[in-house]
Design a protein around this motif. Sequence first.
Motif, PDB file in Angstrom:
ATOM      1  N   ARG A  16      39.596  17.363  -2.223  1.00 28.80           N
ATOM      2  CA  ARG A  16      39.308  15.938  -2.334  1.00 28.80           C
ATOM      3  C   ARG A  16      39.331  15.528  -3.804  1.00 28.80           C
ATOM      4  O   ARG A  16      38.992  16.311  -4.686  1.00 28.80           O
ATOM      5  CB  ARG A  16      37.945  15.603  -1.741  1.00 28.80           C
ATOM      6  CG  ARG A  16      37.872  15.783  -0.247  1.00 28.80           C
ATOM      7  CD  ARG A  16      36.487  15.517   0.254  1.00 28.80           C
ATOM      8  NE  ARG A  16      35.564  16.443  -0.401  1.00 28.80           N
ATOM      9  CZ  ARG A  16      34.334  16.719   0.014  1.00 28.80           C
ATOM     10  NH1 ARG A  16      33.854  16.117   1.069  1.00 28.80           N
ATOM     11  NH2 ARG A  16      33.574  17.576  -0.629  1.00 28.80           N
ATOM     12  N   VAL A  17      39.713  14.273  -4.022  1.00 31.01           N
ATOM     13  CA  VAL A  17      39.770  13.755  -5.381  1.00 31.01           C
ATOM     14  C   VAL A  17      39.459  12.261  -5.347  1.00 31.01           C
ATOM     15  O   VAL A  17      39.723  11.588  -4.345  1.00 31.01           O
ATOM     16  CB  VAL A  17      41.150  14.039  -6.033  1.00 31.01           C
ATOM     17  CG1 VAL A  17      42.254  13.289  -5.326  1.00 31.01           C
ATOM     18  CG2 VAL A  17      41.142  13.746  -7.511  1.00 31.01           C
ATOM     19  N   PHE A  18      38.892  11.752  -6.424  1.00 29.63           N
ATOM     20  CA  PHE A  18      38.645  10.316  -6.553  1.00 29.63           C
ATOM     21  C   PHE A  18      39.913   9.638  -7.035  1.00 29.63           C
ATOM     22  O   PHE A  18      40.515  10.076  -8.025  1.00 29.63           O
ATOM     23  CB  PHE A  18      37.534  10.038  -7.578  1.00 29.63           C
ATOM     24  CG  PHE A  18      36.162  10.405  -7.093  1.00 29.63           C
ATOM     25  CD1 PHE A  18      35.436   9.515  -6.309  1.00 29.63           C
ATOM     26  CD2 PHE A  18      35.604  11.619  -7.420  1.00 29.63           C
ATOM     27  CE1 PHE A  18      34.163   9.851  -5.863  1.00 29.63           C
ATOM     28  CE2 PHE A  18      34.333  11.961  -6.981  1.00 29.63           C
ATOM     29  CZ  PHE A  18      33.613  11.076  -6.196  1.00 29.63           C
ATOM     30  N   LEU A  86      46.831   8.372   3.971  1.00 30.66           N
ATOM     31  CA  LEU A  86      45.594   8.621   3.237  1.00 30.66           C
ATOM     32  C   LEU A  86      44.582   7.528   3.532  1.00 30.66           C
ATOM     33  O   LEU A  86      44.935   6.363   3.644  1.00 30.66           O
ATOM     34  CB  LEU A  86      45.848   8.621   1.726  1.00 30.66           C
ATOM     35  CG  LEU A  86      46.768   9.683   1.152  1.00 30.66           C
ATOM     36  CD1 LEU A  86      46.887   9.507  -0.351  1.00 30.66           C
ATOM     37  CD2 LEU A  86      46.257  11.075   1.487  1.00 30.66           C
ATOM     38  N   THR A  87      43.329   7.949   3.597  1.00 30.34           N
ATOM     39  CA  THR A  87      42.230   7.006   3.752  1.00 30.34           C
ATOM     40  C   THR A  87      41.217   7.293   2.666  1.00 30.34           C
ATOM     41  O   THR A  87      40.797   8.442   2.486  1.00 30.34           O
ATOM     42  CB  THR A  87      41.558   7.186   5.131  1.00 30.34           C
ATOM     43  OG1 THR A  87      42.558   7.069   6.142  1.00 30.34           O
ATOM     44  CG2 THR A  87      40.491   6.146   5.346  1.00 30.34           C
ATOM     45  N   LEU A  88      40.847   6.250   1.929  1.00 31.67           N
ATOM     46  CA  LEU A  88      39.808   6.401   0.919  1.00 31.67           C
ATOM     47  C   LEU A  88      38.451   6.303   1.603  1.00 31.67           C
ATOM     48  O   LEU A  88      38.250   5.436   2.456  1.00 31.67           O
ATOM     49  CB  LEU A  88      39.924   5.305  -0.147  1.00 31.67           C
ATOM     50  CG  LEU A  88      41.217   5.256  -0.958  1.00 31.67           C
ATOM     51  CD1 LEU A  88      41.159   4.114  -1.972  1.00 31.67           C
ATOM     52  CD2 LEU A  88      41.490   6.567  -1.659  1.00 31.67           C
ATOM     53  N   ASP A  89      37.542   7.186   1.215  1.00 29.83           N
ATOM     54  CA  ASP A  89      36.189   7.063   1.764  1.00 29.83           C
ATOM     55  C   ASP A  89      35.440   5.980   0.978  1.00 29.83           C
ATOM     56  O   ASP A  89      36.014   5.339   0.092  1.00 29.83           O
ATOM     57  CB  ASP A  89      35.463   8.415   1.765  1.00 29.83           C
ATOM     58  CG  ASP A  89      35.127   8.962   0.380  1.00 29.83           C
ATOM     59  OD1 ASP A  89      35.201   8.211  -0.622  1.00 29.83           O
ATOM     60  OD2 ASP A  89      34.781  10.157   0.296  1.00 29.83           O
ATOM     61  N   GLY A  90      34.188   5.765   1.282  1.00 29.26           N
ATOM     62  CA  GLY A  90      33.398   4.716   0.642  1.00 29.26           C
ATOM     63  C   GLY A  90      33.269   4.876  -0.858  1.00 29.26           C
ATOM     64  O   GLY A  90      33.003   3.904  -1.586  1.00 29.26           O
ATOM     65  N   ASN A  91      33.460   6.100  -1.346  1.00 27.55           N
ATOM     66  CA  ASN A  91      33.359   6.362  -2.789  1.00 27.55           C
ATOM     67  C   ASN A  91      34.711   6.340  -3.493  1.00 27.55           C
ATOM     68  O   ASN A  91      34.776   6.584  -4.692  1.00 27.55           O
ATOM     69  CB  ASN A  91      32.695   7.724  -3.026  1.00 27.55           C
ATOM     70  CG  ASN A  91      31.284   7.764  -2.514  1.00 27.55           C
ATOM     71  OD1 ASN A  91      30.529   6.815  -2.688  1.00 27.55           O
ATOM     72  ND2 ASN A  91      30.912   8.853  -1.862  1.00 27.55           N
ATOM     73  N   GLY A  92      35.782   6.102  -2.746  1.00 26.52           N
ATOM     74  CA  GLY A  92      37.106   6.083  -3.357  1.00 26.52           C
ATOM     75  C   GLY A  92      37.778   7.436  -3.420  1.00 26.52           C
ATOM     76  O   GLY A  92      38.742   7.634  -4.155  1.00 26.52           O
ATOM     77  N   ARG A  93      37.267   8.394  -2.617  1.00 26.25           N
ATOM     78  CA  ARG A  93      37.877   9.727  -2.564  1.00 26.25           C
ATOM     79  C   ARG A  93      38.849   9.821  -1.416  1.00 26.25           C
ATOM     80  O   ARG A  93      38.721   9.120  -0.417  1.00 26.25           O
ATOM     81  CB  ARG A  93      36.814  10.807  -2.331  1.00 26.25           C
ATOM     82  CG  ARG A  93      35.999  11.176  -3.499  1.00 26.25           C
ATOM     83  CD  ARG A  93      35.090  12.326  -3.178  1.00 26.25           C
ATOM     84  NE  ARG A  93      34.439  12.144  -1.888  1.00 26.25           N
ATOM     85  CZ  ARG A  93      33.481  12.912  -1.413  1.00 26.25           C
ATOM     86  NH1 ARG A  93      33.046  13.942  -2.097  1.00 26.25           N
ATOM     87  NH2 ARG A  93      32.946  12.679  -0.231  1.00 26.25           N
TER      88      ARG A  93
END
Length: 155
Positions: A16-18, A86-93
């Motif tokens: 995972r990465v931001f 790709l889906t970004l999570d709530g933190n932008g990861r």
Amino acid sequence: MRFLGNIEAKTDAKGRVFLPSTFRKVLQASGSESLVLRKDIFQDCLVIYPESVWNDQMDTLRSKLNRYNAQHQRIFRQFVSEVELLTLDGNGRFLIPKRYLQMAGISQNIKFIGMGDTIEIWAGEKVNESQMDSEEFGLALENIMTQDQPPVSTI
């Protein structure tokens, strides 16, 4: 939509990465939320496409290919099947799947490079291999930018 600059980052143990905040802001301003990940065709890097840019790429390619030509069908199939949504999570990861990390030779250190309407992800140590030295870059850019221009008179 213009992604510019380069930003160093690290993947975690799960891959995972931001997504850098400067790039997230560009996405938010454009109203684009869906992203497509693909290995670059020419280089050992990954490319993130906003969905609208990806759709334009697919439409352009499809318009140049004949559905009734076997080789054209293979080209299109390979182009569109080797992608990951790709889906970004709530933190932008987001998660870079292991097979993509392997394709690009990424271990932990990465570099995001804004390429206008896409974002490249490079293994930190490989990005310099893709760059021209300053003199070569200057000459190549001069060559491109002066094409189709009349010669300057020296009278």
